[in-house]
Design a protein around this motif. Structure first.
Motif, PDB file in Angstrom:
ATOM      1  N   UNK A 131       0.821  -1.218   0.000  1.00 19.18           N
ATOM      2  CA  UNK A 131       0.000   0.000   0.000  1.00 19.18           C
ATOM      3  C   UNK A 131       0.853   1.267   0.000  1.00 19.18           C
ATOM      4  N   UNK A 132       1.969   1.274   0.678  1.00 15.79           N
ATOM      5  CA  UNK A 132       2.816   2.476   0.721  1.00 15.79           C
ATOM      6  C   UNK A 132       3.373   2.800  -0.648  1.00 15.79           C
ATOM      7  N   UNK A 133       3.798   1.793  -1.373  1.00 13.79           N
ATOM      8  CA  UNK A 133       4.413   2.002  -2.678  1.00 13.79           C
ATOM      9  C   UNK A 133       3.404   2.569  -3.674  1.00 13.79           C
ATOM     10  N   UNK A 134       2.184   2.096  -3.622  1.00 19.24           N
ATOM     11  CA  UNK A 134       1.178   2.471  -4.614  1.00 19.24           C
ATOM     12  C   UNK A 134       0.423   3.757  -4.298  1.00 19.24           C
ATOM     13  N   UNK A 135       0.698   4.370  -3.173  1.00 18.45           N
ATOM     14  CA  UNK A 135      -0.074   5.553  -2.776  1.00 18.45           C
ATOM     15  C   UNK A 135       0.050   6.716  -3.768  1.00 18.45           C
ATOM     16  N   UNK A 136       1.125   6.798  -4.514  1.00 18.57           N
ATOM     17  CA  UNK A 136       1.316   7.893  -5.480  1.00 18.57           C
ATOM     18  C   UNK A 136       0.702   7.612  -6.847  1.00 18.57           C
ATOM     19  N   UNK A 137       0.112   6.457  -7.024  1.00 21.71           N
ATOM     20  CA  UNK A 137      -0.399   6.070  -8.334  1.00 21.71           C
ATOM     21  C   UNK A 137      -1.918   6.128  -8.382  1.00 21.71           C
ATOM     22  N   UNK A 138      -2.454   6.263  -9.597  1.00 20.62           N
ATOM     23  CA  UNK A 138      -3.902   6.277  -9.804  1.00 20.62           C
ATOM     24  C   UNK A 138      -4.469   4.875  -9.577  1.00 20.62           C
ATOM     25  N   UNK A 139      -5.786   4.793  -9.506  1.00 25.12           N
ATOM     26  CA  UNK A 139      -6.448   3.495  -9.303  1.00 25.12           C
ATOM     27  C   UNK A 139      -6.127   2.545 -10.447  1.00 25.12           C
ATOM     28  N   UNK A 140      -6.115   3.040 -11.699  1.00 26.58           N
ATOM     29  CA  UNK A 140      -5.809   2.190 -12.858  1.00 26.58           C
ATOM     30  C   UNK A 140      -4.350   1.689 -12.794  1.00 26.58           C
TER      31      UNK A 140
END
Length: 180
Positions: A131-140
């Motif tokens: 979850x920490x890594x993906x926090x900067x990315x859009x849902x897609x």
């Protein structure tokens, strides 16, 4: 006249020695050049195989107009720690500017190395899905990371993150397996 014969004899010996030296150097050069050429051809062939496999997987996944970069360097693919990069014989890697949409095909130096590279791919995907890594990315983009697949066949290892739809990534994997 005797001096003239001695001079001619010396010149002939000198010429003979020079000819032998030239032939030895020429044969040494050709031998070395032949070795370098076959190594260069082998390395070039390995790279083109990975590039071809990468292309087949791209075609099967529908490709992506988002892809901007391609590389044949293990240092450019973030999924490999430096120590694992040493186990790669050749690589073809394509990605977008954020390295979300990406496809990487590698040929390991041995089957044992391929197992270690597969382990690195598994670790890479797991860390990408935190979850920490993906926090900067859009849902897609998160879906693309979460539905990425990796695999191994023989000494080839791959990572495919071309779609948020896992079935599209699996199509790329199927094309790779078929081509190997």
């Amino acid at each position: 006249m005797n001096d003239m014969n001695v001079m001619n004899d010396r010149n002939q010996r000198k010429s003979y020695k020079q000819s032998i030296a030239f032939l030895l150097l020429l044969s040494l050069f050709l031998g070395l050049a032949g070795g370098f050429t076959s190594q260069t051809v082998l390395a070039s062939t390995q790279k083109s195989v990975c590039k071809t496999l990468c292309g087949k997987a791209l075609k099967a996944t529908g490709g992506s107009s988002k892809l901007k970069y391609s590389s044949e360097s293990t240092l450019d693919f973030g999924g490999l720690p430096l120590s694992a990069g040493k186990k790669v014989e050749s690589i073809s890697y394509v990605c977008d500017s954020k390295e979300v949409y990406s496809l990487c095909v590698m040929k390991a130096k041995s089957a044992k190395d391929a197992k270690k590279l597969l382990k690195a791919m598994k670790k890479y995907k797991k860390s990408n899905c935190s979850s920490n890594y993906l926090s900067d990315y859009s849902a897609e983009e998160r879906k693309v990371f979460q539905n990425a697949i990796y695999g191994k066949k023989g000494s080839y290892v791959w990572y495919i993150a071309m779609s948020g739809n896992k079935s599209n990534n699996i199509k790329g994997q199927s094309a790779l397996k078929k081509a190997i």
